[in-house]
Design an enzyme around this catalytic site. Structure first.
Site, PDB file in Angstrom:
ATOM      1  N   ASP A 399       8.269  55.389  -6.479  1.00  0.00           N
ATOM      2  CA  ASP A 399       8.842  54.234  -5.792  1.00  0.00           C
ATOM      3  C   ASP A 399      10.141  53.854  -6.514  1.00  0.00           C
ATOM      4  O   ASP A 399      10.399  54.325  -7.630  1.00  0.00           O
ATOM      5  CB  ASP A 399       7.834  53.080  -5.825  1.00  0.00           C
ATOM      6  N   GLU A 503      22.892  38.730  -3.569  1.00  0.00           N
ATOM      7  CA  GLU A 503      23.618  37.481  -3.342  1.00  0.00           C
ATOM      8  C   GLU A 503      23.400  36.499  -4.480  1.00  0.00           C
ATOM      9  O   GLU A 503      24.316  35.806  -4.904  1.00  0.00           O
ATOM     10  CB  GLU A 503      23.170  36.854  -2.013  1.00  0.00           C
ATOM     11  N   PHE A 544      25.779  38.258   8.602  1.00  0.00           N
ATOM     12  CA  PHE A 544      25.694  39.687   8.285  1.00  0.00           C
ATOM     13  C   PHE A 544      24.662  40.361   9.165  1.00  0.00           C
ATOM     14  O   PHE A 544      23.623  39.790   9.487  1.00  0.00           O
ATOM     15  CB  PHE A 544      25.302  39.853   6.810  1.00  0.00           C
ATOM     16  N   THR A 681      11.217  55.280  -0.989  1.00  0.00           N
ATOM     17  CA  THR A 681      11.478  53.842  -1.085  1.00  0.00           C
ATOM     18  C   THR A 681      11.635  53.229   0.297  1.00  0.00           C
ATOM     19  O   THR A 681      12.038  53.905   1.252  1.00  0.00           O
ATOM     20  CB  THR A 681      12.752  53.573  -1.919  1.00  0.00           C
ATOM     21  N   ASP A 683      13.781  50.855   0.728  1.00  0.00           N
ATOM     22  CA  ASP A 683      15.145  50.332   0.737  1.00  0.00           C
ATOM     23  C   ASP A 683      16.024  51.118   1.700  1.00  0.00           C
ATOM     24  O   ASP A 683      15.726  52.244   2.084  1.00  0.00           O
ATOM     25  CB  ASP A 683      15.753  50.396  -0.662  1.00  0.00           C
ATOM     26  N   ARG A 794      13.775  53.956   3.631  1.00  0.00           N
ATOM     27  CA  ARG A 794      13.167  53.216   4.729  1.00  0.00           C
ATOM     28  C   ARG A 794      11.831  53.822   5.153  1.00  0.00           C
ATOM     29  O   ARG A 794      11.511  53.918   6.333  1.00  0.00           O
ATOM     30  CB  ARG A 794      14.108  53.186   5.929  1.00  0.00           C
ATOM     31  N   LYS A 800       4.842  57.577   2.956  1.00  0.00           N
ATOM     32  CA  LYS A 800       4.798  57.983   1.545  1.00  0.00           C
ATOM     33  C   LYS A 800       3.599  58.891   1.295  1.00  0.00           C
ATOM     34  O   LYS A 800       3.716  59.950   0.657  1.00  0.00           O
ATOM     35  CB  LYS A 800       4.705  56.750   0.634  1.00  0.00           C
ATOM     36  N   ASN A 823       2.295  48.675  -1.474  1.00  0.00           N
ATOM     37  CA  ASN A 823       2.836  49.686  -0.558  1.00  0.00           C
ATOM     38  C   ASN A 823       2.859  51.084  -1.178  1.00  0.00           C
ATOM     39  O   ASN A 823       3.181  52.051  -0.501  1.00  0.00           O
ATOM     40  CB  ASN A 823       4.242  49.293  -0.094  1.00  0.00           C
TER      41      ASN A 823
END
Length: 1161
Positions: A399, A503, A544, A681, A683, A794, A800, A823
């Protein structure tokens, strides 16, 4: 009978598959009619009734245990039994009892953990009152109340909260390892219920939703109240395992409970894992059974022939039973030899293996070098049966968030008006590596600075203090252009709640450099600029999304000036710049390339002053687009495009997604050990690529990095085939498959294909879904296995596990999965070895893992040291054990022809210095079918020497005084003494490190043998047990003769000499990597010193990474919607104390360059 089956948890009828969940709030009777699971969980394996039968059933699935039960039955038959029954039943009961005790202890621990969780308390609305109930008693349809910092009890539909706009903040560390807060929002309809108990008790809404599943990021359902239906999605659902943060209270409706929750659905079914050596031993045991049957058949045939030809001559001494003949004698002899030669499959083997594995597990638990001081977390071997598998790993699946990274973003570099900041240089202008000892900027001049923020370049502070307009505009943009929410619990103490840690890092940077974001309302943003409170009017938020890759805000300053501030991916911003910024863009591009080369996540910043009249006209068109019922998103994008042009460039920022300590070094070491690492991942692609470069998985030196991001199955196939052809032009269309069949199971193993150079592969979740289809998965496997590094972005938890299963099924390799969140549980359970990262990121992965520790960097020690050592110990033990027992058994075999057929290594630092030492484990060189065959031949040779040399030495031999010595017992004593001394010498040759313990057991075993031998043949034992010990004085009469000891010496030399000669010749002519490293270690005569720290090389990159804001759409609409924040604190303190926060952590180990050749590096 039914109650018994129920107690044993055996389902009499198969449960009907749930297709849709239907529930009603505050109506237990209605909901119970559907027989939904309650909120109790069960991770234990047995109960009081099932423990003994189930555990024994599992143990007798091990072939050897079943064999010894069969052997026990044979020993109870007097006609064939040559050994007492207790010689089998005692060790068998011992083995079964030890395993029973171990499994019982493990399951009691699981029961305790279940009880602890199930007995947690939560407030439940029952009959119009809030009552404290245990978690296990919560039912689907109940309304529960959660308070700040409490775990979410079950999967809940959020009804209302204490926060404005019905918001709550949750931490999902238990689920995905991410520690940044996430926002959930209730429906306005249910939010109006507030905390009014009467309204909540009267609420009778009905929910229809998807059945229980393991998709953490999706939820589909509807809520019907008084005839109106409202759509429900994942933004309204709180999952079990999350923690409520910064929210005083909230109410939720239980949708899924206990085993139906997404957390438990992701836990998957526990898989009984067995090592490759276990599988090999099962095969060898079957071979040994066949070999034993072969030996016994030969001996029984020999007995039949002997009985037929010579038996009548011995009837006087060995009378036959009535009806007995040569055939019956041969049949009975077969079973007698099955008993006598049972040592070829010794029950002590399994006891010894378990003890060895237990010892290896303790070595892992006790390793201080894998202890994390900061979190007080030691390494833990959670299973004792998989240690040697750690020495054979070929593929690692990892991960990203919380495993490779700390999920902490830090503001590292920036470029403002063509000048780069953040690099530390010495007086000569040379770059200096930043370490913990590097001087940090003192922000004490800023009373509102974050004491945890760290920056080292003093020039940036001087530019801010000197009033540089460009620098101040840069930080003003960072303080205004965001959707962060500020919380001020105590006066002057600020906490930022950001939708992503990126951010948060940028707003914190602006805060420390004097532009403090203090609070916001739907219409205003309040800052403290260099100590001066300033309020800006917020006119619009251009939010965004993944298509725009930028966000903007339009604000009016106190002087009435209108300004648009924009930040986003550099490629997107540069397309919208005014020609006046062209020269600045060129310089900034160079800086961006430099930042991207260091693996940082970059972001371009720009602004534009607006005309009042043109803005009013734009605002009207914006309002029309935002209220449009058709194509609202497209119309808004077009309106945003109108105003976001002719921007003036301010500069760029660079944020580091902070890796855990030692991650790049660990990955480099593992790569040198020929271990391939795949990152799986959730992400986005851009973020995962950046981390791939940061941790040295992806490198500029690679020939090519393939990106697979297609939207159709055919396009995905085409991209995979094209990538494979580029790596290996001669590779055929059909995969090279090696088909095998064992025990009725067919397997297809895809063989490795040769590749020139190193390549990388990045594939997103959408493309992966196509690639994992049955007709394309082998193409994915071929292409991915050719690459040195693979990153899947993603991906869902199920994907996985599917990727791991694909490699596990079609590659002859051992896999390891490592992660830290729920996860990752499916992946961890699917792989041969599962490793959980423990610490701040949650414990779900740890609870499902086989091994756990606190930092990714400990993985190299777990594999290269403990894994390799465990594998070496196990293989060496098995080779010696089979040699010893086969030798012992063959001696019995040769004797049958004369009795009428009657029955350690280098130290841990050298292991790091030479990761290539790990390769023999991956290739399974130390214990395989071929190694077993060599052991068999060696044992056969030794047994011939051990039988025939003593036999020839004693045949027709007399003592010094002329008395006969060639009797049965004297020969047996000589043979067994020779055998014991030979196997002891062999053990000594196999011992690389002599310790006090090994000396004690080796010499102690010989001492005990002679002590027991002289005792058995003593006068005292004869007087006490006359019938059992009739051979009085055999030991002292035999072992006092010089020719006996000469025979022992000669036998030992003949057995050991070939072994020594073979090892000497192989070391000289064909040395292994182990031999080479041991030679270097002897030459060094000391532990090699650690290599000096080197300044990391800069990677000159041609790629730039756009800034990754977050994984979902921003909260711009929420920010401007009103009623969304607490009332800010009116009175504020003038001073925010600055405190130091020292970090206690160990520095990662670094090592010198590694060469496999014999020359010194």
């Amino acid at each position: 009978m039914g109650s018994l089956l129920s107690a044993c948890r055996i389902n009499v009828e198969k449960k009907k598959v749930e297709e849709e969940r239907h529930l009603r709030a505050n109506d237990r009777e209605y909901n119970l009619s559907f027989m939904y699971a309650n909120n109790a969980i069960k991770t234990s394996k047995y109960n009081v009734f099932t423990f003994l039968p189930l555990n024994l059933f599992e143990q007798f699935q091990r072939l050897a245990n079943a064999y010894f039960v069969f052997l026990l039955i044979l020993q109870l038959i007097p006609q064939i039994s040559s050994l007492s029954w207790f010689t089998t039943v005692v060790p068998l009961l011992l083995v079964l009892s030890i395993t029973l005790a171990k499994d019982l202890s493990d399951d009691i621990t699981r029961h305790k953990n279940d009880k602890h969780v199930n007995n947690r308390k939560v407030e439940v609305l029952i009959n119009g009152e809030l009552k404290s109930e245990k978690w296990m008693n919560v039912q689907v349809g109940d309304i529960v109340k959660l308070e700040n910092n409490e775990f979410v009890t079950a999967d809940l539909l959020l009804l209302s909260s204490s926060e404005p706009l019905n918001l709550i903040y949750i931490e999902t560390a238990e689920l995905d390892g991410e520690t940044n807060l996430k926002v959930k929002q209730a429906l306005t309809l249910t939010g109006d219920l507030g905390n009014d108990i009467q309204k909540l008790a009267a609420f009778n809404g009905e929910v229809r939703c998807e059945p229980p599943n393991n998709r953490l990021d999706k939820f589909t359902g509807t809520l019907t109240v008084r005839g109106e239906t409202f759509a429900l999605d994942n933004e309204r659902i709180l999952l079990r395992g999350c923690t409520l943060r910064n929210t005083e209270w909230c109410f939720g409706l239980v949708v899924f409970g206990g085993p139906d929750t997404k957390l438990m659905q992701n836990s998957g079914k526990s898989i009984f894992k067995r090592t490759s050596i276990d599988h090999l031993m099962n095969f060898l045991v079957m071979f040994i059974f066949g070999f034993l049957a072969f030996l016994c058949t030969i001996l029984s045939i020999g007995n039949g022939i002997w009985e037929y030809k010579e038996g009548n001559s011995f009837i006087t001494f060995l009378p036959r039973a009535d009806g007995a003949n040569a055939s019956l004698s041969a049949f009975l002899t077969f079973w007698s030899y099955v008993i006598i030669l049972n040592t070829v499959v010794p029950i002590s083997l399994y006891v010894s293996v378990e003890i060895l594995r237990l010892g290896n597990s303790y070595f892992i638990d006790w390793d201080c070098k894998m202890y994390h001081v900061k979190s007080n977390t030691p390494a833990q071997a959670r299973t004792t049966t998989l240690n040697e598998e750690l020495g054979q790993i070929k593929y690692i699946f990892s991960d990203k968030t919380g495993t490779l990274t700390q999920n902490i973003m830090t503001f590292n570099r920036c470029s403002i008006n063509g000048k780069s900041y953040g690099e530390v240089v010495d007086f000569a202008g040379q770059r200096v590596e930043v370490t913990e000892k590097t001087e940090k900027i003192d922000f004490s001049w800023n009373s509102l600075a974050d004491p945890k923020f760290c920056f080292h370049d003093h020039k940036l502070v001087e530019a801010v203090k000197s009033g540089s307009p460009e620098v101040r505009a840069f930080f003003r943009l960072l303080a205004l252009c965001h959707t962060v929410m500020a919380e001020e619990k105590t006066e002057g103490e600020l906490f930022y709640q950001a939708q992503s840690p990126d951010e948060g890092a940028l707003v914190t940077a602006a805060r420390n450099f004097g532009f403090v974001f203090r609070s916001r309302t739907p219409e205003t943003i309040s800052l403290v600029e260099m100590g001066v409170p300033t309020t800006y009017e917020l006119l619009a938020v251009l939010d965004f999304n993944n298509v725009r890759k930028r966000m903007s805000v339009i604000v009016r300053n106190p002087e009435g000036k209108l300004t648009l501030y924009c930040k986003g991916a550099d490629t997107i911003i540069f397309e919208r710049l005014h020609p006046l910024s062209s020269k600045l863009m060129e310089v900034t591009t160079e800086h961006l390339n430099e930042y991207a080369g260091e693996g940082l996540r970059t972001l371009a910043l720009a602004y534009k002053d607006l005309d009042e009249d043109k803005f009013e006209e734009w605002k009207e068109r914006h309002h029309e687009a935002s209220t449009s019922l058709e194509d609202r998103e497209a119309k808004l994008d077009a309106i945003y495009e109108e105003i976001e042009k002719d921007l003036l460039l301010l500069g760029a920022s660079a944020v580091e997604d902070k890796l855990q300590d030692g991650v790049p070094q660990t990955i480099e070491q593992l790569a040198k050990a020929d271990i391939k690492i795949w990152v799986l991942t959730g992400d986005k692609q851009e973020t995962a690529e950046n981390i791939g470069y940061s941790c040295n998985m992806l490198r500029e030196e690679m020939k090519e990095i393939f990106i697979v991001a297609s939207n159709t199955a055919e396009e995905v196939r085409e991209e995979l085939v094209n990538a494979r052809k580029k790596m290996s032009p001669e590779s055929g269309d059909e995969p090279p498959i090696e088909k095998s069949r064992f025990l009725g199971k067919k397997s297809q193993v895809v063989e490795d294909e040769k590749v020139n150079g190193e390549y990388g592969l990045v594939i997103n979740g959408h493309s992966l879904a196509f690639a994992l289809q049955k007709d394309m998965q082998l193409e994915l496997l071929r292409t991915a296995c050719m690459c040195q590094a693979v990153i899947c972005c993603r991906v869902t938890p199920l994907q996985k596990a599917q990727v791991v299963e694909l490699v596990k099924k079609h590659k002859k390799a051992v896999t390891l999965a490592i992660g830290d969140g729920a996860n990752d549980v499916s992946m961890i359970k699917t792989a041969h070895i599962g490793v959980g990262i423990s610490g701040q990121e949650g414990m779900q992965a740890v609870l499902s893992s086989d091994f756990s520790f606190a930092q990714f960097r400990y993985l190299q020690r777990l594999l290269l040291v403990h894994g390799r050592w465990s594998y070496l110990r196990m293989c060496k033990f098995l080779r010696y054990f089979f040699y010893k027992n086969f030798t012992f058994t063959f001696v019995h075999f040769w004797y049958a022809f004369f009795c009428g057929f009657s029955a350690q290594d280098v130290n841990d630092r050298w292991s790091f210095q030479y990761p290539q030492l790990y390769a023999p484990g991956q290739l399974n060189q130390y214990f395989s079918k071929m190694a077993f065959a060599r052991i068999l031949l060696h044992s056969c040779y030794s047994s011939l020497i051990l039988f025939f040399v003593p036999w020839a030495a004693m045949c027709d031999t007399v003592r010094d005084d002329g008395k006969d010595i060639a009797d049965y017992q004297s020969f047996a004593l000589l043979a067994q003494t020779c055998l014991l001394i030979v196997v002891s010498v062999q053990l000594g040759l196999d011992t690389y490190y002599w310790t006090a313990v090994s000396q004690f057991f080796l010499w102690g075993s010989l001492s005990v043998y002679f002590a027991v031998t002289f005792t058995m043949y003593s006068n005292g034992m004869y007087l006490i047990f006359t019938s059992s010990f009739p051979f009085i004085g055999t030991a002292r009469n035999s072992l006092n003769q010089p020719n006996i000891w000469l025979t022992i010496f000669l036998t030992t030399i003949l057995c050991i000499l070939p072994v020594v000669a073979k090892r000497f010749l192989f070391i000289q002519l064909k040395p292994t990597i182990n031999d080479k490293v041991r030679h270097k270690a002897r030459q060094a005569k000391a532990v090699p010193p650690p290599a000096p720290r080197k300044v990391p090389r800069r990677r000159i990159s041609t790629r730039r990474s756009g800034y990754a804001f977050s994984h979902a759409r921003g909260y711009g609409d929420l920010v401007t919607s009103g009623r969304f924040l607490r009332i800010p604190v009116k009175t504020r303190s003038a001073l925010f104390p600055h405190t130091d926060t020292p970090v206690a952590d160990s520095t990662p180990q670094t090592y010198r360059t590694i060469y496999e050749g014999a020359q010194s590096p």
